[in-house]
Design a protein around this motif. Structure first.
Motif, short mmCIF file in Angstrom:
data_model
loop_
_atom_site.label_atom_id
_atom_site.label_comp_id
_atom_site.label_asym_id
_atom_site.label_seq_id
_atom_site.Cartn_x
_atom_site.Cartn_y
_atom_site.Cartn_z
N ASP A 276 58.84 22.94 16.57
CA ASP A 276 60.32 23.63 17.52
C ASP A 276 61.69 23.53 16.46
O ASP A 276 62.20 24.23 17.37
CB ASP A 276 60.79 22.10 18.01
N SER A 277 61.63 23.39 15.14
CA SER A 277 62.16 23.82 13.99
C SER A 277 61.83 25.27 14.29
O SER A 277 63.25 25.64 12.61
CB SER A 277 62.96 23.18 13.83
N LEU A 278 61.28 25.84 14.00
CA LEU A 278 59.96 26.77 13.18
C LEU A 278 61.00 28.27 13.93
O LEU A 278 60.75 28.11 15.09
CB LEU A 278 59.61 26.89 12.95
N ASP A 279 60.87 29.48 13.44
CA ASP A 279 60.97 30.43 14.16
C ASP A 279 60.12 31.09 14.07
O ASP A 279 58.95 31.03 14.49
CB ASP A 279 62.50 31.51 13.45
N TRP A 280 59.73 32.50 15.24
CA TRP A 280 59.05 32.74 15.53
C TRP A 280 57.55 33.41 14.46
O TRP A 280 57.03 33.35 14.93
CB TRP A 280 59.19 34.09 16.63
N LYS A 281 57.99 33.58 13.71
CA LYS A 281 57.91 34.09 12.50
C LYS A 281 57.01 32.80 11.99
O LYS A 281 55.47 33.64 11.54
CB LYS A 281 58.58 34.44 11.38
N LYS A 282 57.16 31.81 11.90
CA LYS A 282 56.10 30.87 10.95
C LYS A 282 54.96 30.63 12.63
O LYS A 282 54.07 29.56 11.84
CB LYS A 282 57.48 29.54 11.39
N HIS A 283 55.74 30.97 13.72
CA HIS A 283 54.57 30.37 14.89
C HIS A 283 53.85 31.79 14.64
O HIS A 283 51.87 30.95 15.32
CB HIS A 283 55.46 30.73 16.09
N TYR A 284 53.68 32.40 14.51
CA TYR A 284 53.25 34.19 14.14
C TYR A 284 51.72 33.27 13.40
O TYR A 284 50.97 33.09 13.37
CB TYR A 284 53.70 34.99 14.42
N GLU A 285 52.66 32.92 12.22
CA GLU A 285 51.80 32.91 11.02
C GLU A 285 50.70 31.71 11.42
O GLU A 285 49.83 31.08 10.55
CB GLU A 285 52.84 31.89 9.59
N PHE A 286 51.45 30.57 11.84
CA PHE A 286 50.58 29.70 11.88
C PHE A 286 49.02 29.74 13.20
O PHE A 286 48.13 29.67 12.80
CB PHE A 286 51.37 28.52 12.89
N TRP A 287 49.46 31.33 13.95
CA TRP A 287 47.49 30.71 14.62
C TRP A 287 47.61 32.20 14.31
O TRP A 287 46.25 32.39 14.71
CB TRP A 287 48.18 31.39 16.31
N GLN A 288 47.79 32.42 13.33
CA GLN A 288 47.24 33.29 12.28
C GLN A 288 45.45 32.41 11.63
O GLN A 288 45.06 31.57 11.12
CB GLN A 288 47.31 34.45 11.36
N GLY A 289 44.40 33.50 11.77
CA GLY A 289 43.14 32.62 12.03
C GLY A 289 42.92 31.68 12.54
O GLY A 289 41.40 31.14 12.96
N LYS A 290 43.41 31.55 13.68
CA LYS A 290 42.96 30.34 15.21
C LYS A 290 41.89 30.72 15.67
O LYS A 290 41.65 31.72 16.39
CB LYS A 290 44.30 29.76 15.05
N ASP A 291 40.79 29.60 16.55
CA ASP A 291 40.33 30.13 17.49
C ASP A 291 40.77 29.39 18.43
O ASP A 291 40.65 28.45 18.30
CB ASP A 291 38.88 29.39 16.61
N VAL A 292 40.92 30.56 18.76
CA VAL A 292 41.68 30.24 20.20
C VAL A 292 40.83 30.74 21.98
O VAL A 292 40.13 31.90 21.76
CB VAL A 292 43.29 30.84 20.64
N PRO A 293 41.66 29.80 22.82
CA PRO A 293 40.94 30.59 23.92
C PRO A 293 40.78 31.50 24.26
O PRO A 293 42.11 32.48 24.30
CB PRO A 293 41.25 29.37 25.10
N ASP A 294 39.77 32.21 24.77
CA ASP A 294 39.84 33.47 25.80
C ASP A 294 40.64 34.44 26.30
O ASP A 294 41.43 34.67 25.79
CB ASP A 294 38.43 34.16 26.65
N SER A 295 41.33 33.38 27.08
CA SER A 295 42.49 33.67 27.95
C SER A 295 43.55 34.21 27.13
O SER A 295 44.11 34.85 27.38
CB SER A 295 42.76 32.61 28.96
N TRP A 296 43.94 33.34 25.98
CA TRP A 296 44.79 33.79 25.15
C TRP A 296 44.88 35.15 24.62
O TRP A 296 46.19 35.97 24.72
CB TRP A 296 45.06 32.64 24.22
N LYS A 297 43.84 35.49 24.14
CA LYS A 297 43.40 36.42 23.64
C LYS A 297 43.74 38.01 24.92
O LYS A 297 44.49 38.71 24.53
CB LYS A 297 42.42 36.91 22.87
#
Length: 619
Positions: A276-297
């Protein structure tokens, strides 16, 4: 109570460190955001038939091309910075479009004749009703985006991640993009990468109608047979797990699966501690390479498609029904493409506000259940302004992110008899809503000319302009004046109302103090000033260049004549020079009054008529 109220005004008095002449001759840079929500298919409609369940030939339908340069410039002059074009993506609608190979939706799973904009049928195309040439419907919308930008306004459209139309049919998917449900395992209720939830072994059944309801008002239609082919049945958009949902469920839609198991547990990686204290750039970095559900994509691809068309932001429907982790993923990807993208959402549970802002990376949330509902109760005459200070205090850390409104497509029209009856009755609430914080202000088309939403359109109920049917918007049509967009058919009182909105909204765009500090004066005056009642509300706004006192009178019948007292906290913050001075308003009327400052107190002589408001600047 009906009355001509051209005398009503916001009283704006400027007292700054600069000379008054300099303040008036050097307009400040616009800072506040003003959103104009417009129901796109209704805006340009000039038909006045308004037959219940009428066809588009009978009742008319507006087009993208009706937003002419003249129309857009007049919207801009109202003080608008962003236009939310509601109902742009292709949703379910009754009627065939043979030119583009699109067949009619089934009336048994469509609400209204024109269809709900929140039952999207194809996310990669626009509603064909909105085009003059349906074969070039996307080109016509792209031209509208360009015209809107030419008039220095941003474009917002709806995205509805929680559900899609029961008859979703992606005929326009970009190369490599598979349709919703195309790869689903329909033999199981849930699988992480299924786009839908299923009820194996059961076929969907149309809900049992209630209150005498008949699709299309009982009109004969080859598809209106009480049946819809869906096997196995899918969960309904609002979460119903019944093969035959209730009539009051969102039966025209099916719920999207985001990797939330039927027992409510999460089937994806959660955000790290401190997200909750991280900016959107850090959130974007977090999701790189993560396997997420198809609906997200799929929804990431959809929003990227519309950003590529020049859309500047999105209004997300029922965001709280979708996990906050998905919003972190989606919104950080949107911001990575356009850091200035405008992201606003429906979240109606105050306990969730901070999660959806700080973790979900929303920019703005509806302030409905706290501010709107409280102001509506005050307008009704049942509520008290004593309830307002606690709201603003509780939101102090998120005030910038709470979008304020008095109307939208879900709420009753102010002018409807079921709400205020008289649009002027809400003007004190409009002043408070627009000036009390740094947050955006939103108005709904027709609000500024007193539209009552009185038509029996078919599926929708009067008091809310129908989003389900072809219908005209009479007060708006008077302002539209056959395409001149000059208010030529409005009465003098209606013109005065629109001018009032214009003055309020343009003032908020120009005032630097409204992007500064806030201190309420209501509680102090309620304690110290017997003539100041719970029908009034006062507060201070300021920055280094401008100091404002805002006072409103919500009373329909009684004037306010009193001495407004400035609190010790404000005196300390402002460090006012002692003495008495004459002050005057800026925006209307040029009234004059007195401000007196001594060693330990300051007060302003105040006189307000019913429903009148005043904004004073103090130097």
């Amino acid at each position: 109570m009906k009355r001509i109220v051209t005398f009503m005004a916001i009283l704006v008095v400027v007292l700054s460190c600069q000379a008054p002449e300099s303040s008036e001759s050097e307009p400040m840079k616009p800072q506040k955001i003003v959103v104009y929500q417009v129901f796109t298919r209704l805006f340009g409609n000039t038909h006045t038939t308004n037959k219940p369940w009428g066809t588009k030939e009978e009742n008319g339908v507006g087009k993208f091309n009706d937003f002419t340069d003249t129309a857009l410039e007049e919207i801009k002059k109202l003080g608008v910075s962003h236009i939310w074009f509601t109902g742009v993506p292709h949703h379910g609608v009754i009627g065939d479009f043979p030119e583009i190979g699109v067949s009619s939706d089934d009336p048994d799973v469509i609400k209204g004749r024109a269809g709900s904009p929140y039952a999207v049928r194809d996310y990669y195309q626009v509603n064909p009703d909105l085009a003059v040439d349906v074969t070039k419907r996307m080109e016509e919308f792209e031209a509208l985006i360009a015209r809107t930008h030419k008039h220095d306004m941003k474009v917002i459209i709806d995205i509805v991640p929680n559900h899609v139309s029961r008859h979703y049919e992606g005929k326009n998917n970009p190369e490599g993009v598979k349709d919703f449900g195309a790869d689903d395992d329909t033999s199981v209720e849930y699988a992480r990468d299924n786009n839908f939830y299923y009820i194996p072994g059961e076929a969907f059944q149309v809900p049992v109608p209630k209150n005498g309801y008949q699709p299309l008002g009982g009109e004969n239609h080859p598809l209106a047979d009480g049946k819809f082919d869906e096997s196995p049945a899918k969960w309904t958009g609002n979460g119903s797990r019944l093969a035959q949902p209730d009539f009051y469920d969102w039966y025209e839609t099916v719920k999207i699966n985001y990797g939330i198991k039927p027992d409510g547990s999460k089937d994806f990686e959660e955000l790290p501690a401190g997200a909750d204290s991280l900016d959107w750039k850090k959130h974007y970095e977090f999701w790189q390479g993560k396997d997420v559900p198809d609906s997200w994509k799929k929804f990431k691809d959809i929003t990227q498609f519309w950003l590529g068309k020049g859309v500047d932001g999105f209004r997300f429907d029922m965001a709280e029904m979708v996990p906050v982790e998905f919003w972190s993923y989606l919104n950080s990807h949107i911001k990575n493409t356009n850091p200035d993208a405008f992201l606003m959402a429906e979240v109606y549970q105050p306990a969730l506000y901070r999660d959806y802002l700080w973790k979900g990376k929303m920019d703005y949330l509806y302030d409905k259940v706290e501010l709107y509902d409280t102001l509506k109760n005050i307008i009704y005459g049942h509520g008290s302004t004593d309830n307002l200070p606690a709201i603003f205090e509780s939101q102090r850390d998120i005030e910038h992110h709470m979008l304020h409104f008095l109307e939208n497509h879900d709420e009753q029209r102010i002018a409807s008899p079921e709400f205020a009856g008289n649009p002027w009755k809400a003007m004190p609430a409009m002043v408070v809503s627009a000036t009390v914080s740094t947050s955006p202000t939103m108005i709904y088309f027709g609000q500024e000319v007193g539209e009552p939403g009185a038509e029996d359109a078919g599926f929708g109920d009067p008091s809310r302009t129908s989003i389900f049917d072809y219908i005209g918007v009479p007060q708006h049509q008077k302002w539209m004046n056959g395409g001149k967009f000059d208010g030529g058919q409005l009465s003098e009182n209606e013109k005065a109302l629109r001018n009032y909105y214009s003055e309020v909204l343009n003032f908020t765009r120009k005032s630097s103090a409204l992007m500064g500090e806030y201190l309420e004066l209501h509680s102090f005056n309620r304690q110290q000033n017997p003539a100041y009642t719970n029908k009034s509300f006062a507060f201070a706004r300021w920055d280094e260049n401008q100091k404002l006192i805002v006072v409103t009178n919500f009373d329909e019948f009684q004037s306010v004549k009193t001495t407004l007292k400035l609190s010790p906290e404000l005196l300390k913050a402002w460090n006012l020079e002692k003495g008495e001075r004459e002050i005057k308003e800026l925006m209307f009327g040029k009234k004059k009054t007195k401000l007196r400052v001594t060693d330990n107190r300051a007060e302003i002589d105040l006189e307000l008529g019913p429903w009148e408001s005043a904004v004073f600047e103090v130097r």
